[in-house]
Design a protein around this motif. Sequence first.
Motif, PDB file in Angstrom:
ATOM      1  N   GLY A   1      54.948 -21.184 -27.938  1.00 42.55           N
ATOM      2  CA  GLY A   1      55.065 -19.830 -28.474  1.00 42.55           C
ATOM      3  C   GLY A   1      56.043 -18.981 -27.666  1.00 42.55           C
ATOM      4  O   GLY A   1      56.695 -18.083 -28.212  1.00 42.55           O
ATOM      5  N   GLN A   2      56.133 -19.259 -26.366  1.00 41.17           N
ATOM      6  CA  GLN A   2      57.028 -18.461 -25.518  1.00 41.17           C
ATOM      7  C   GLN A   2      58.476 -18.541 -25.994  1.00 41.17           C
ATOM      8  O   GLN A   2      59.251 -17.623 -25.780  1.00 41.17           O
ATOM      9  CB  GLN A   2      56.957 -18.962 -24.062  1.00 41.17           C
ATOM     10  CG  GLN A   2      55.629 -18.650 -23.409  1.00 41.17           C
ATOM     11  CD  GLN A   2      55.502 -19.238 -22.010  1.00 41.17           C
ATOM     12  OE1 GLN A   2      54.389 -19.490 -21.572  1.00 41.17           O
ATOM     13  NE2 GLN A   2      56.602 -19.469 -21.309  1.00 41.17           N
ATOM     14  N   HIS A   3      58.815 -19.692 -26.604  1.00 38.59           N
ATOM     15  CA  HIS A   3      60.194 -19.888 -27.063  1.00 38.59           C
ATOM     16  C   HIS A   3      60.335 -19.558 -28.537  1.00 38.59           C
ATOM     17  O   HIS A   3      61.304 -19.962 -29.175  1.00 38.59           O
ATOM     18  CB  HIS A   3      60.623 -21.334 -26.786  1.00 38.59           C
ATOM     19  CG  HIS A   3      60.619 -21.625 -25.316  1.00 38.59           C
ATOM     20  ND1 HIS A   3      61.710 -21.396 -24.504  1.00 38.59           N
ATOM     21  CD2 HIS A   3      59.624 -22.062 -24.504  1.00 38.59           C
ATOM     22  CE1 HIS A   3      61.399 -21.722 -23.259  1.00 38.59           C
ATOM     23  NE2 HIS A   3      60.128 -22.119 -23.232  1.00 38.59           N
ATOM     24  N   ALA A   4      59.328 -18.873 -29.087  1.00 39.62           N
ATOM     25  CA  ALA A   4      59.371 -18.535 -30.505  1.00 39.62           C
ATOM     26  C   ALA A   4      59.140 -17.035 -30.710  1.00 39.62           C
ATOM     27  O   ALA A   4      60.067 -16.309 -31.029  1.00 39.62           O
ATOM     28  CB  ALA A   4      58.338 -19.358 -31.265  1.00 39.62           C
ATOM     29  N   PHE A   5      57.939 -16.564 -30.435  1.00 38.05           N
ATOM     30  CA  PHE A   5      57.615 -15.180 -30.837  1.00 38.05           C
ATOM     31  C   PHE A   5      57.271 -14.253 -29.668  1.00 38.05           C
ATOM     32  O   PHE A   5      57.031 -13.070 -29.867  1.00 38.05           O
ATOM     33  CB  PHE A   5      56.469 -15.177 -31.847  1.00 38.05           C
ATOM     34  CG  PHE A   5      55.252 -15.965 -31.403  1.00 38.05           C
ATOM     35  CD1 PHE A   5      54.363 -15.450 -30.484  1.00 38.05           C
ATOM     36  CD2 PHE A   5      55.009 -17.241 -31.915  1.00 38.05           C
ATOM     37  CE1 PHE A   5      53.249 -16.166 -30.076  1.00 38.05           C
ATOM     38  CE2 PHE A   5      53.901 -17.968 -31.513  1.00 38.05           C
ATOM     39  CZ  PHE A   5      53.014 -17.428 -30.595  1.00 38.05           C
ATOM     40  N   TYR A   6      57.218 -14.775 -28.446  1.00 42.74           N
ATOM     41  CA  TYR A   6      56.822 -13.900 -27.330  1.00 42.74           C
ATOM     42  C   TYR A   6      57.822 -12.758 -27.115  1.00 42.74           C
ATOM     43  O   TYR A   6      57.471 -11.714 -26.568  1.00 42.74           O
ATOM     44  CB  TYR A   6      56.688 -14.690 -26.030  1.00 42.74           C
ATOM     45  CG  TYR A   6      55.386 -15.441 -25.849  1.00 42.74           C
ATOM     46  CD1 TYR A   6      54.748 -16.072 -26.905  1.00 42.74           C
ATOM     47  CD2 TYR A   6      54.801 -15.548 -24.588  1.00 42.74           C
ATOM     48  CE1 TYR A   6      53.576 -16.788 -26.720  1.00 42.74           C
ATOM     49  CE2 TYR A   6      53.631 -16.257 -24.387  1.00 42.74           C
ATOM     50  CZ  TYR A   6      53.019 -16.874 -25.455  1.00 42.74           C
ATOM     51  OH  TYR A   6      51.865 -17.580 -25.262  1.00 42.74           O
ATOM     52  N   GLN A   7      59.083 -12.974 -27.491  1.00 48.33           N
ATOM     53  CA  GLN A   7      60.083 -11.907 -27.380  1.00 48.33           C
ATOM     54  C   GLN A   7      59.533 -10.604 -27.963  1.00 48.33           C
ATOM     55  O   GLN A   7      59.593  -9.548 -27.341  1.00 48.33           O
ATOM     56  CB  GLN A   7      61.366 -12.341 -28.122  1.00 48.33           C
ATOM     57  CG  GLN A   7      62.345 -11.224 -28.431  1.00 48.33           C
ATOM     58  CD  GLN A   7      62.971 -10.613 -27.190  1.00 48.33           C
ATOM     59  OE1 GLN A   7      63.289 -11.322 -26.231  1.00 48.33           O
ATOM     60  NE2 GLN A   7      63.135  -9.287 -27.172  1.00 48.33           N
ATOM     61  N   LEU A   8      58.948 -10.722 -29.171  1.00 48.04           N
ATOM     62  CA  LEU A   8      58.442  -9.522 -29.848  1.00 48.04           C
ATOM     63  C   LEU A   8      57.235  -8.946 -29.112  1.00 48.04           C
ATOM     64  O   LEU A   8      57.068  -7.731 -29.015  1.00 48.04           O
ATOM     65  CB  LEU A   8      58.109  -9.863 -31.302  1.00 48.04           C
ATOM     66  CG  LEU A   8      57.696  -8.705 -32.209  1.00 48.04           C
ATOM     67  CD1 LEU A   8      58.198  -8.957 -33.635  1.00 48.04           C
ATOM     68  CD2 LEU A   8      56.185  -8.520 -32.251  1.00 48.04           C
ATOM     69  N   ILE A   9      56.418  -9.815 -28.556  1.00 51.11           N
ATOM     70  CA  ILE A   9      55.243  -9.286 -27.832  1.00 51.11           C
ATOM     71  C   ILE A   9      55.713  -8.517 -26.591  1.00 51.11           C
ATOM     72  O   ILE A   9      55.186  -7.460 -26.252  1.00 51.11           O
ATOM     73  CB  ILE A   9      54.272 -10.426 -27.435  1.00 51.11           C
ATOM     74  CG1 ILE A   9      53.844 -11.229 -28.672  1.00 51.11           C
ATOM     75  CG2 ILE A   9      53.038  -9.859 -26.747  1.00 51.11           C
ATOM     76  CD1 ILE A   9      52.891 -12.387 -28.375  1.00 51.11           C
ATOM     77  N   HIS A  10      56.748  -9.062 -25.913  1.00 52.67           N
ATOM     78  CA  HIS A  10      57.228  -8.413 -24.680  1.00 52.67           C
ATOM     79  C   HIS A  10      58.044  -7.148 -24.936  1.00 52.67           C
ATOM     80  O   HIS A  10      57.896  -6.160 -24.239  1.00 52.67           O
ATOM     81  CB  HIS A  10      58.127  -9.389 -23.897  1.00 52.67           C
ATOM     82  CG  HIS A  10      57.357 -10.397 -23.106  1.00 52.67           C
ATOM     83  ND1 HIS A  10      56.698 -10.083 -21.940  1.00 52.67           N
ATOM     84  CD2 HIS A  10      57.147 -11.719 -23.309  1.00 52.67           C
ATOM     85  CE1 HIS A  10      56.116 -11.179 -21.449  1.00 52.67           C
ATOM     86  NE2 HIS A  10      56.363 -12.181 -22.270  1.00 52.67           N
ATOM     87  N   GLN A  11      58.954  -7.223 -25.923  1.00 47.61           N
ATOM     88  CA  GLN A  11      59.914  -6.107 -26.054  1.00 47.61           C
ATOM     89  C   GLN A  11      59.941  -5.475 -27.442  1.00 47.61           C
ATOM     90  O   GLN A  11      60.739  -4.567 -27.676  1.00 47.61           O
ATOM     91  CB  GLN A  11      61.332  -6.608 -25.725  1.00 47.61           C
ATOM     92  CG  GLN A  11      61.574  -6.820 -24.233  1.00 47.61           C
ATOM     93  CD  GLN A  11      63.052  -7.092 -23.943  1.00 47.61           C
ATOM     94  OE1 GLN A  11      63.677  -7.873 -24.646  1.00 47.61           O
ATOM     95  NE2 GLN A  11      63.591  -6.440 -22.918  1.00 47.61           N
TER      96      GLN A  11
END
Length: 545
Positions: free
Chosen positions: A383-393
Motif C-alpha cells: 500500500g505504501q507504493h500505491a495510496f499512502y501518498q494521499l494519506i500523508h499529503q
Amino acid sequence: MPTTLTELPAWTALTDHHRMMKDTLLADLFADDSRRGERLNAEGAGLYLDYSKNRVTDETLELLLDLARETGVEKKRDAMFAGERINVTENRAVLHTALRQPRGATVMVDGENVVPAVHEVLDRMGTFADAVRGGTWAGFTGKPIKNIVNIGIGGSDLGPVMAYEALKHYAQRDLTVRFVSNVDGTDLVEKTRDLDPAETLFIVSSKTFTTQETMANASSARAWLLAALKNDAAVARHFVAVSTNADAVQKFGIDTANMFGFWDWVGGRYSMDSAIGLSVMLSVGPDGFGELLAGFHEMDEHFRTAPLEGNLPVLMAMLGVWYNNFFDAQSHAVLPYDQYLQYFSAYLQQLDMESNGKHVTLDGQAVDYQTGQVIWGQPGTNGQHAFYQLIHQGTKLIPCDFIGFCQTLNPLPTPDGPPHHDLLMANVFAQTEALAFGKSLDAVLAEGVDPSLAPHRVFDGNRPTNTLLADKLTPRILGALIALYEHKVFVQGAVWNLNSFDQWGVELGKVLAGKIVPELKVGEEPALEHDSSTNTLIKRYRDRR
Ligand code: F6P
C-alpha cells in the motif's frame, strides 16, 4: 431524557471539546507528555494497542467513554451476550459469541442452552475433517479427496477465505483449498480447470441456501462433477452443505447427513466461526480451528469484562466515533503488515459496512449524524507504493489501523542486509511516526531543498493511527483479532443506535436483478419497462452478446 444522540450531554461536550482540539498537534501532545506512548495503550487477548498517536487528550478519552456510557453500550453489550433479540427488524438474538463458548458453558436461547448443539456440530465437523484430511473420506471412484472448493458469497465466503489465507502457515499443504463466490462463470471455471473431479469436494456454504450466486455456482459445480463421474450417486461423496435450511439442502440433492447446521442467531458476516468455517477446519485441522475459537472467546471475555478505559474494542470504536462524527473523516484504513492477512481488509469491509451502513435508528428514525465509515486497505508494504501518498499529503483525514507481529512465521534473512521481517516492521513504525509528526517547512529547507520545491516536500503530520501488535500470527491471535473488530463494530452501532445485524440495503438490487434475468433470455426478449437508461443498456447487451 433527550432522545437523540446529538442531544446527549457527552455529545454536546464533545462538540465543544472538538473546537479546542481540532487544531491541536500530535507533536505538541507528545512534547507535553514524555510518557504519552507508555501511557496510552491497552492489552487484551494477546493484542497490544498503542492509541497514543490519536488526536486525543485524557479529557477527550473521558468524554468519549462518557458517550459510550450514555448511549448504553454496556447494557447493550450485556443484552447481546444474554441472547436478547437485539436484531429487532428480524426478531432474532445475536449470539455469534455462543459459537466460541467452551464445552460446558451455558447460553440460553428461548429457554434452551445452545452450547451443547454448538459443540455437537463442531464434533461432527471434526470427525468429517479428520476423515478428509486422513484420506479415509474417499470420493465416488475411491480416490481420496485432494481438493476442497467452498462455494459461498458474502459472509459465507469472505470469512473463510480470509482465515484460510491468514492461517496458511498451519495448513495441511497437500490439500488444495479454493473459494468460488462470484456468479461470474469465470470464477468457477478458473478455480476448477486444473482439478480432477474424482478428487474434489465441494462445500456449498449458504445460511439461507437461496442466494442466487451460490445456487448457480453449486448447480454448475454439480454439472461439472457429473459430466466426469456420470452417476448421480457421486453427488453424495462430493458435496456437503453448510446451512440453516435443511429443506433446501435436501432439495438440491445433498444428503442432510452431510449437512452441517447453524442457527438464525448467527448473522452471515458473523458466521466464520460456525460451520461456515468448515473449509478452514479442513485446512488447519480441528485443533487449529479450536484454537481460533479460543482466541475469539478470549476477546469476547475481554470485551465483556474489561473496564471501558482499557477495553480494546471500546477504545477503538470510540476513537472511530471521534473522527467520524466530529472530524468528518469519511473512511478508515486497515493496514496489516503481514502478507497472510491479505484479505483482512476485504473481510472487514463486509463486517463493518454491512453492519453499520445504516440511515435510520433502531426505531426507524432518520439519523442526523454520520454512521458507518468506508473501510478499506491492503497489506503493507504494498500500500505504501500505491495510496499512502494521499494519506500523508492529501486533503482528507484518514485514520488508520496498523497491524504488525513481533515474530514472523517465515524468518528470511537477506544475503547482505537486515532480515525481511525487520525491514517490514521498520516500515510499520516509520509510517505511524511520519503520519503523526510529519516534516515541517523549516526541516525541509534546512536540508538545502530549493525553496520553490520545498512545499512539495512538507508533511503536515497530525494524521492519527492505532498500532496493534501481537507476538505471532497464530490461530488464537487471529480469532482475537477478528473478535476485536466484531465488537468494535458492535460498540459503534450501539452508539449510533443502529441495528448492526440486518442488511436490508442489499435487497433492492437482488429483487431488480431477479426481474431483469428473464428479460435477458435469448429468444424471449419481452418489452422493457424500466427507465430509459436501463432499457437502453439492456437492449445494447441483447444486441451485442
Ligand atoms: O449480501 C447479503 C447477504 O445476505 C450477506 O449478509 C450474507 O453474508 C450473504 O448475503 C450470503 O448469504 P447466504 O449465506 O444466505 O448465502
